[in-house]
Write an enzyme that holds these catalytic residues in place. Structure first.
Site, PDB file in Angstrom:
ATOM      1  CE  LYS A 131      -7.002   0.977   3.296  1.00  0.00           C
ATOM      2  NZ  LYS A 131      -5.944   1.392   4.092  1.00  0.00           N
ATOM      3  CB  CYS A 149      -4.227  -2.043   3.843  1.00  0.00           C
ATOM      4  SG  CYS A 149      -3.578  -2.378   5.409  1.00  0.00           S
ATOM      5  CD  GLU A 209      -2.653   0.957   2.858  1.00  0.00           C
ATOM      6  OE1 GLU A 209      -3.465   1.663   2.902  1.00  0.00           O
ATOM      7  OE2 GLU A 209      -2.353   0.049   3.479  1.00  0.00           O
TER       8      GLU A 209
END
Length: 640
Positions: free
Chosen positions: A118, A174, A49
């Protein structure tokens, strides 16, 4: 249609060295890492990330200079790797119409294929991503301009290889994995076989175990390959420490993981089996009946070349039925499953005795141990277990002695009933020359033994416990209406190689006398002992006739669990047993496996009851339903 017959693709989860906000340095390290992965013939590589900037930039994410240079870095990486035939996943901040998103970008052949933002932004404890980034839920755009080109943008993207049908890639970032409903679940339902996760997971005591379990479980829940790459010690340590923990998981198992805290960075490489993923999904009704209301956009791409790895970068077990981890717990549980199943049958029938034939071989040894454990569970006298040894034409002193000593050690009732006189009378009755040592000679002994067991069971008020195993059933290596038959078959779900290992383990849990007996049994050649011996030595060795059980169990495992083609199983066997068997030997035995597997189905179609122990079985009432007259030509031709 795929050009890749076996479904393998080499993947990498990379955690390169980096410096916080030093985009030039980070770009160089990423390019170097990509070339290292290419040198190892990887075709998919996932980076952490925000790897281009570093995850711990803080309020520097507000800086337009950092954002703009990050985009430029992606272009540089794309151009310098355009000839490498690799699907590359990079992490960076992306500005879209005054909103900043934490994104994963897919790059191949010098082009940006798509951008995925994300969804779940952690904002508790040490995390405060909502200070800088917007969630994908706040996005209203489906494209983003990249170098004057409209590129797909959103969480609804799936990247599909046109020349590798099993390769469909989804991306999450993540915290998306840690959410109650990770995006990867929906991606998998829509066909994604590979989930890429660039992460920035910091360390504290015991978090590594939780993270590892999470990755493994999500790959199991989604029946997918999960590529997880996390940032390393180069991140700021103002308050937190990052380890660079990377993992590659496949349908619940961690195939490969990196060492942590390597300041020089790491590349974790593994060949993943996408065909295995598809096969498991085809058999899983919960998976294939799941529906998703969310429509997916499919971004097409293709690899320039797709080839089978000459040497697979993944663990290959010579004993796939045997647990890789926590063996003692698994062996204990197997005996518990068998014994409680037998105890239930005894309780149902009533206060009956058990009758079992003991030969001094592996199968009857395990079955007798299970009988003893079942009676202990029921608080029954082991003397109500009637063990019968039936020496015949091929019985040796060693095996007969072991059967007797085992029975004595377990304190069961032992009877010796020789069969030679009865068999010779039977030969006279059917006009068979006893010097003709053919299948009639052998099977007459096997059926005589079963007749004795059945009649003694009537005599003592009991029922016959079968001893045959899963490997013998697969090969049809049992005599119809002889050892093929019983009132309850306790070993029916366990293959031969597992029984051997189980006996060796059980020997370590008992007193020295029983231990010595069990070890000798485990070391005795596998034999039905139906042909005359020479100087009291076993002459008839099963594996000389039918083939090594270590190979047959390997074939059976991949045939039952994953429905692989004979060619693929042969390929895997070559990879696994290259130091033990020549290719022509493996081909010979796999042809015998398939020939017997199809010819002998009629024996499996009328099996007695017996407990399922592994995730698969050959029960006609359970895992395996096949007509007895199914033609095996397709599979046999595939073996050639």
């Amino acid at each position: 249609m795929t050009n890749q017959p076996y479904g393998f693709i080499r993947t990498a989860a990379a955690s390169p060295k980096l410096k916080v906000a030093d985009i030039t340095y980070n770009t160089q390290q990423i390019i170097q890492t990509i070339h290292e992965a290419h040198a190892q013939k990887c075709q998919i590589v996932v980076f952490p990330e925000l790897c281009i900037t570093g995850y711990t930039c803080g309020d520097l994410f507000y800086q337009d200079l950092l954002i703009a240079k990050s985009r430029q870095a992606v272009n540089i990486i794309a151009q310098q790797t355009k000839d490498l035939d690799m699907f590359i996943v990079l992490g960076l901040p992306v500005l879209v119409q005054s909103k900043l998103f934490n994104c994963a970008v897919a790059v191949l052949g010098g082009e940006v294929l798509g951008v995925v933002p994300k969804t779940h932004l952690p904002n508790t404890n040490e995390f405060y991503e909502k200070r800088w980034f917007c969630s994908a839920n706040d996005n209203v755009y489906d494209t983003v301009y990249w170098e004057d080109k409209a590129v797909p943008f959103g969480t609804d993207l799936l990247f599909c290889a046109t020349n590798f049908r099993e390769c469909i890639i989804g991306m999450e970032i993540c915290e998306d994995l840690w959410a109650v409903a990770p995006p990867s679940g929906d991606m998998a339902i829509n066909g994604a076989t590979i989930i890429c996760n660039g992460s920035a997971s910091n360390e504290y005591i015991e978090k590594v175990d939780f993270r590892k379990s999470l990755v493994a479980m999500q790959s199991a829940r989604c029946l997918c390959t999960y590529l997880y790459a996390s940032c390393g010690p180069g991140e700021s340590s103002t308050d937190l420490v990052y380890s660079g923990h990377s993992m590659i998981a496949e349908a619940g198992a961690i195939v490969k993981e990196s060492a942590r805290f390597r300041s020089e960075g790491s590349i974790t490489v593994a060949d993943v089996d996408l065909q295995k993923i598809v096969c498991q999904r085809l058999k899983n009704s919960t998976f294939f009946t799941s529906n998703s209301p969310k429509k997916r956009r499919r971004v097409a791409f293709s690899f320039a070349t797709i080839t089978n790895p000459q040497t697979l970068e993944r663990p290959l077990s010579r004993f796939p039925f045997i647990p890789a981890d926590n063996k003692e717990d698994a062996y204990y549980e197997i005996l518990e499953l068998q014994s409680i199943a037998l105890a239930k049958r005894v309780e149902h029938i009533g206060r009956c005795k058990l009758v079992i034939g003991v030969s001094g071989g592996l199968d009857s040894t395990l079955a007798l141990i299970v009988c003893a454990k079942a009676f202990k569970r029921l608080n029954r006298d082991p003397k109500d277990i009637v063990a019968i040894t039936m020496p015949g034409m091929g019985t040796t002193t060693q095996t007969k002695g072991n059967a007797e000593r085992l029975s004595e050690s377990l304190q069961v009732t032992l009877r010796t009933i020789a069969i030679e006189k009865a068999v010779m009378q039977h030969f006279a009755d059917i006009d068979h020359d006893p010097q003709q040592h053919n299948i009639t000679y052998e099977n007459a002994q096997a059926r005589e033994r079963t007749q004795i067991l059945m009649d003694v069971a009537n005599q003592v008020g009991g029922f016959v416990v079968g001893t045959g195993d899963l490997s013998e059933l697969a090969l049809g290596w049992c005599t119809y209406n002889a050892d093929h038959m019983s009132m309850y078959s306790v070993n029916v779900g366990i293959p031969k190689t597992l029984i051997q290992h189980l006996i060796r383990w059980y020997a370590t849990t008992v007193d020295d006398t029983l231990k010595e007996i069990l070890e000798d049994i485990a070391n005795t050649p596998i034999s039905p002992e139906l042909l005359p011996h020479d100087n009291d030595e076993i002459q008839q060795k099963t594996e000389d006739k039918v083939g090594p059980y270590i190979l047959h169990d390997f074939f059976l495992y991949h045939h039952l669990y994953f429905q692989f083609s004979p060619q693929k199983i042969f390929y895997l066997a070559e990879q696994t047993f290259r130091e033990e068997y020549r290719s022509e030997e493996i081909r010979k035995w796999i042809q015998i496996f398939y020939k017997r597997f199809f010819q002998q189905q009629f024996k499996r179609s009328c099996l007695p009851d017996g407990p399922k122990v592994l995730a698969v079985s050959l029960s006609p009432r359970g895992d395996w339903r096949m007509p007895s007259d199914a033609v095996g030509n397709l599979w046999l031709e595939d073996c050639l």
